[in-house]
Design an enzyme around this catalytic site. Sequence first.
Site, short mmCIF file in Angstrom:
data_model
loop_
_atom_site.label_atom_id
_atom_site.label_comp_id
_atom_site.label_asym_id
_atom_site.label_seq_id
_atom_site.Cartn_x
_atom_site.Cartn_y
_atom_site.Cartn_z
N GLY A 1 -15.84 35.08 32.96
CA GLY A 1 -17.10 35.32 33.66
C GLY A 1 -17.20 36.70 34.29
N VAL B 1 -16.65 30.32 38.74
CA VAL B 1 -15.80 31.47 39.05
C VAL B 1 -14.34 31.09 38.82
CG1 VAL B 1 -15.11 33.07 40.88
CG2 VAL B 1 -17.49 32.29 40.72
N LYS C 1 -16.81 33.74 27.42
CA LYS C 1 -15.82 34.00 26.37
C LYS C 1 -14.86 32.82 26.29
CE LYS C 1 -12.24 36.25 27.47
NZ LYS C 1 -11.25 35.14 27.28
N SER D 1 -12.54 30.62 36.06
CA SER D 1 -12.54 29.40 35.25
C SER D 1 -12.03 29.56 33.82
CB SER D 1 -13.97 28.83 35.21
OG SER D 1 -14.88 29.78 34.68
N ASP E 1 -9.85 41.47 29.75
CA ASP E 1 -10.88 40.80 28.96
C ASP E 1 -12.18 41.60 28.82
OD1 ASP E 1 -9.45 38.57 28.25
OD2 ASP E 1 -10.19 37.32 29.89
#
Length: 300
Positions: free
Chosen positions: A112, A106, A9, A108, A145
């Site tokens: 994720g 990870v 995303k 980031s 998210d």
Amino acid sequence: MLQDTAPAKINLYLHITGRREDGYHLLDSLAVFAGAGDRLSLIRHDKPDITETATLTLTGPFSEGLKMEPDNLVLRAAHFLKQKALDVTKCSLPPVAFTLEKNLPVSSGIGGGSADAACALRLLTRYWELPLSLASEIAPFLGADVPVCLNTFAQRMENIGDHLSPAPRIPSLGMILVNPGVAVSTPVIFKDLNLPKGVSAPTTTQLPAHGWENAKAFAAFLETTRNDLQPPAIRQVPVIKDVLHALSALPEVLFARMSGSGATCFALFETAEKAFLARETLMKQQESKGWWCWAGDVLP
């Protein structure tokens, strides 16, 4: 076996518009998804009498970064969905075994873990034959998210990320993603903003009802926006500025910015082909730095 992709995303812009009394920050963001992503598979567990809802096997280039986590979001998603389903359907649900191929860095700034959790919810609703509405109900409790990641098309995020609406038509785009291999602490970044509680501002970003004519027009729109987390992220991890400088100097680049709370940055191009060529240039220039770099399409 069931399989699905958990795509990255990307927050193309991210405006912090206030902070609630409970400490949660308010935002306005335009999110898209890239062709890069993790891969999640599900099978019925070979030990049907185990007490766990699900087990998880980790593979892929970034799996080591997750192996120390005691409570992976994929497993939490399975537990939450099972509890919700039991409350609603009263049916027994068989345990499952997940395998997560971790291809994204990870911590980031590209969602994720949230994308993995959303992917687990999609797979489980199919496997357990549950309505997707149950997944939508529990998604906000897994992370801000996760709701946006349930549907992998362009969306506008508002409030604390839980108010979602389809974005206007975005033109076809190529994209490069670059992560310098340094984790960013999201709580530290939000603390650096130093916003008082109970303060909010009206959302002022206007999106055209029918979308943007072409990639250049879209890039021009993004120039009028910002990522409010980018300055504090650069203060925490200065190499982000180097990544942005390298991306902005690439041939035929239209726009570059940090995604989310970082440290992953993105660059936009008119086509995926131009992004691929620019990635080759970048890799030659930055070969010794070991940056993770992906190029491809923005998902429609």
